[in-house]
Design an enzyme around this catalytic site. Structure first.
Site, PDB file in Angstrom:
ATOM      1  N   CYS A 116       0.896  -1.224  -0.175  1.00 36.43           N
ATOM      2  CA  CYS A 116      -0.039  -0.196   0.132  1.00 36.43           C
ATOM      3  C   CYS A 116       0.770   1.309   0.170  1.00 36.43           C
ATOM      4  O   CYS A 116       0.204   2.451  -0.416  1.00 36.43           O
ATOM      5  CB  CYS A 116      -0.864  -0.170   1.216  1.00 36.43           C
ATOM      6  SG  CYS A 116      -2.162  -1.422   1.132  1.00 36.43           S
ATOM      7  N   HIS A 253      -3.218   7.207   2.096  1.00 34.94           N
ATOM      8  CA  HIS A 253      -3.748   6.060   1.519  1.00 34.94           C
ATOM      9  C   HIS A 253      -4.879   5.502   2.309  1.00 34.94           C
ATOM     10  O   HIS A 253      -5.097   6.022   3.457  1.00 34.94           O
ATOM     11  CB  HIS A 253      -2.722   4.771   1.990  1.00 34.94           C
ATOM     12  CG  HIS A 253      -3.065   3.505   1.691  1.00 34.94           C
ATOM     13  ND1 HIS A 253      -3.497   3.078   0.316  1.00 34.94           N
ATOM     14  CD2 HIS A 253      -3.167   2.410   2.678  1.00 34.94           C
ATOM     15  CE1 HIS A 253      -3.897   1.805   0.844  1.00 34.94           C
ATOM     16  NE2 HIS A 253      -3.617   1.525   1.884  1.00 34.94           N
ATOM     17  N   ASN A 283     -10.172  -0.128   0.216  1.00 29.85           N
ATOM     18  CA  ASN A 283      -8.595  -0.148   0.015  1.00 29.85           C
ATOM     19  C   ASN A 283      -8.353  -0.704  -1.389  1.00 29.85           C
ATOM     20  O   ASN A 283      -8.337  -1.742  -1.469  1.00 29.85           O
ATOM     21  CB  ASN A 283      -7.980  -0.836   1.246  1.00 29.85           C
ATOM     22  CG  ASN A 283      -6.658  -0.760   1.456  1.00 29.85           C
ATOM     23  OD1 ASN A 283      -6.050  -0.304   0.421  1.00 29.85           O
ATOM     24  ND2 ASN A 283      -5.968  -1.235   2.573  1.00 29.85           N
TER      25      ASN A 283
HETATM   26  N1  ACO Z   1     -18.212  -8.327   9.610  1.00 30.47           N
HETATM   27  C1  ACO Z   1     -18.723  -8.791  10.918  1.00 30.47           C
HETATM   28  N2  ACO Z   1     -17.967  -9.008  12.005  1.00 30.47           N
HETATM   29  C2  ACO Z   1     -16.664  -9.108  12.053  1.00 30.47           C
HETATM   30  C3  ACO Z   1     -16.085  -8.771  10.354  1.00 30.47           C
HETATM   31  C4  ACO Z   1     -17.056  -8.607   9.283  1.00 30.47           C
HETATM   32  N3  ACO Z   1     -16.629  -8.039   8.225  1.00 30.47           N
HETATM   33  N4  ACO Z   1     -14.819  -9.021  10.548  1.00 30.47           N
HETATM   34  C5  ACO Z   1     -14.531  -9.387  11.664  1.00 30.47           C
HETATM   35  N5  ACO Z   1     -15.764  -9.457  12.432  1.00 30.47           N
HETATM   36  C6  ACO Z   1     -15.713  -9.619  13.891  1.00 30.47           C
HETATM   37  C7  ACO Z   1     -14.508 -10.526  14.411  1.00 30.47           C
HETATM   38  O1  ACO Z   1     -14.664 -11.702  14.098  1.00 30.47           O
HETATM   39  C8  ACO Z   1     -14.605 -10.122  16.031  1.00 30.47           C
HETATM   40  O2  ACO Z   1     -15.731 -10.898  16.444  1.00 30.47           O
HETATM   41  P1  ACO Z   1     -15.444 -11.553  18.137  1.00 30.47           P
HETATM   42  O3  ACO Z   1     -15.516 -10.386  19.122  1.00 30.47           O
HETATM   43  O4  ACO Z   1     -16.812 -12.477  18.004  1.00 30.47           O
HETATM   44  O5  ACO Z   1     -14.353 -12.309  17.755  1.00 30.47           O
HETATM   45  C9  ACO Z   1     -15.148  -8.688  16.066  1.00 30.47           C
HETATM   46  O6  ACO Z   1     -15.644  -8.434  14.718  1.00 30.47           O
HETATM   47  C10 ACO Z   1     -14.061  -7.646  16.269  1.00 30.47           C
HETATM   48  O7  ACO Z   1     -12.991  -8.081  15.425  1.00 30.47           O
HETATM   49  P2  ACO Z   1     -11.778  -7.042  15.439  1.00 30.47           P
HETATM   50  O8  ACO Z   1     -10.659  -7.564  14.251  1.00 30.47           O
HETATM   51  O9  ACO Z   1     -11.106  -7.055  16.844  1.00 30.47           O
HETATM   52  O10 ACO Z   1     -12.156  -5.614  15.011  1.00 30.47           O
HETATM   53  P3  ACO Z   1     -11.712  -4.354  14.881  1.00 30.47           P
HETATM   54  O11 ACO Z   1     -12.316  -3.255  15.635  1.00 30.47           O
HETATM   55  O12 ACO Z   1     -10.348  -4.454  15.050  1.00 30.47           O
HETATM   56  O13 ACO Z   1     -11.839  -4.040  13.239  1.00 30.47           O
HETATM   57  C11 ACO Z   1     -10.490  -3.804  11.216  1.00 30.47           C
HETATM   58  C12 ACO Z   1     -11.220  -4.802  12.404  1.00 30.47           C
HETATM   59  C13 ACO Z   1     -11.545  -2.858  10.592  1.00 30.47           C
HETATM   60  C14 ACO Z   1      -9.856  -4.810  10.195  1.00 30.47           C
HETATM   61  C15 ACO Z   1      -9.493  -3.002  11.871  1.00 30.47           C
HETATM   62  O14 ACO Z   1      -8.780  -3.811  12.837  1.00 30.47           O
HETATM   63  C16 ACO Z   1      -8.657  -2.223  10.928  1.00 30.47           C
HETATM   64  O15 ACO Z   1      -9.333  -1.436  10.223  1.00 30.47           O
HETATM   65  N6  ACO Z   1      -7.528  -2.499  10.865  1.00 30.47           N
HETATM   66  C17 ACO Z   1      -6.548  -1.841  10.023  1.00 30.47           C
HETATM   67  C18 ACO Z   1      -6.418  -2.868   8.855  1.00 30.47           C
HETATM   68  C19 ACO Z   1      -6.297  -2.214   7.695  1.00 30.47           C
HETATM   69  O16 ACO Z   1      -6.774  -1.078   7.087  1.00 30.47           O
HETATM   70  N7  ACO Z   1      -5.693  -3.156   6.738  1.00 30.47           N
HETATM   71  C20 ACO Z   1      -5.605  -2.646   5.446  1.00 30.47           C
HETATM   72  C21 ACO Z   1      -4.368  -3.022   4.769  1.00 30.47           C
HETATM   73  S1  ACO Z   1      -3.227  -2.379   5.609  1.00 30.47           S
HETATM   74  C22 ACO Z   1      -2.974  -0.778   5.102  1.00 30.47           C
HETATM   75  O17 ACO Z   1      -3.462  -0.496   3.910  1.00 30.47           O
HETATM   76  C23 ACO Z   1      -2.825   0.383   5.948  1.00 30.47           C
END
Ligand code: ACO
Length: 326
Positions: A116, A253, A283
């Site tokens: 990215c 980004h 993304n």
């Molecule tokens: N729909 C519904 N529930 C979901 C989904 C979904 N798509 N995905 C995960 N969950 C659930 C999980 O299973 C978990 O359930 P549980 O509590 O029963 O175990 C719950 O939601 C919370 O999951 P977390 O992973 O802790 O959620 P979080 O609040 O951290 O959000 C996310 C996840 C959106 C991925 C966040 O961590 C994030 O945005 N991280 C940055 C990642 C990113 O942007 N990556 C892109 C590539 S890197 C870059 O470009 C910079």
């Protein structure tokens, strides 16, 4: 002050595949919901490449639009840098496929793989090659088909990404050597391989012999991204004795709206001056920044002379920032 060669932006273009997939559509086949995706990420929809539509097709379409906006033919460009992590083939460089599709003729052409952060790395390399007179005009493209490396059974990753491409045309131009010059003014790049396993693809030619799927520790990526992007943006501004809030546009980004807002807040940049496309594009990895630049340009909000701060982070982790005057 003595003059110096600058890589000035003379054209911009982008391309999004026709197919739009909304959160509602995803929630019909996965245990997810529009509310969960929007609240956690800001994403409402994404574009996905059609069957048989490759990264080079997206890149070529964006490049043609960028060339048209510059009023140039492909043959007038002597450098093509393509940032991508989703190449058409393991080799040769997808840049050479684009070169061929543009009927560009002999020129320097290569891919940059910084996930990215790829577009920031690509801009820096193009800037260096133009400033050292190894080329005169560059096409710098970010193009991705992440839909091909997603595990569509994994709701925690597949809802986050989309496909697309964006391109800039840069031209070497003798300027005064001050902060008022147009073009790339300062660059700050970094990577730290200690974080390799927080965001990676579990396949590859020399490890598994497969293409693999994207795997991510979302929480760790989120936490690190906010700190590294803020630090990188501050560092690049310091090189020109500027404060981040002096920029006309912050074009980060587009991974997650909450990451973008947290970084903008720390930098003291008002949200009205922050490019935001993640709601519609999701993304698109290396393509997100040139896509956002083209959208700002097309809407008339990005004007000649505007100071633009570009910052990105991705797998590796690799990250970087570029300050440029449009
Ligand atoms: N729909 C519904 N529930 C979901 C989904 C979904 N798509 N995905 C995960 N969950 C659930 C999980 O299973 C978990 O359930 P549980 O509590 O029963 O175990 C719950 O939601 C919370 O999951 P977390 O992973 O802790 O959620 P979080 O609040 O951290 O959000 C996310 C996840 C959106 C991925 C966040 O961590 C994030 O945005 N991280 C940055 C990642 C990113 O942007 N990556 C892109 C590539 S890197 C870059 O470009 C910079």
């Amino acid at each position: 002050m003595s003059g110096r060669l600058r890589a000035r932006v003379v054209g911009v273009g982008s391309y999004l595949p026709a197919r739009v997939v909304t959160n509602e559509e995803l929630s019909e086949r996965l245990p997810t919901s529009d509310t969960w995706i929007r609240e956690r990420t800001g994403i409402r929809m994404r574009h996905l490449a059609a069957e048989g539509e490759c990264t080079s097709d997206l890149a070529t379409a964006a490049a043609k639009r960028a060339l048209a906006s510059a009023g140039l033919e492909a043959a007038e460009v002597d450098l093509l840098v393509l940032a991508t992590s989703t190449p058409d083939h393991t080799f040769p460089a997808t840049a050479t496929a684009v070169q061929r599709k543009l009927a560009m003729g002999p020129a320097i052409a290569f891919d940059v793989q910084a996930v990215c952060a790829g577009f920031a790395y690509a801009l820096s390399l193009a800037h260096g090659l133009l400033a050292t007179r190894q080329a005169r005009r560059a096409l710098v493209i970010g193009a991705e088909t992440f839909s091909r490396i997603l595990d569509w059974e994994d709701r925690s990753t597949c809802v986050l990404f989309g496909d697309g491409a964006g391109a800039l045309v840069l031209e070497a131009e003798e300027q005064t050597g001050t902060v008022l010059d147009r073009g790339i003014l300062a660059v700050e790049l970094c990577a730290d391989g200690r974080h390799y396993h927080h965001l990676y693809v579990d396949g590859g030619p020399s490890s598994t012999g497969t293409v693999g799927h994207l795997r991510m520790n979302g929480r760790e990526v989120f936490r690190y991204a906010v700190t590294a992007l803020t630090d990188s943006a501050q560092r690049v501004c310091r090189k020109l004795q500027l404060e981040p809030d002096q920029v006309d546009w912050f074009v980060p980004h587009q991974a997650n709206r909450r990451i973008i807002e947290a970084v903008a807040r720390r930098l003291g940049i008002a949200l009205e001056r922050v490019a935001l496309t993640v709601d519609r594009h999701a993304n698109t990895s290396a393509a997100s920044i040139p896509l956002a630049l083209d959208e700002l340009h097309q809407s008339g909000q990005l004007e000649p002379g505007h100071l633009v701060l570009v910052s990105a982070i991705g797998g590796g982790f690799a990250w970087g920032s570029v300050l440029l005057r449009w």
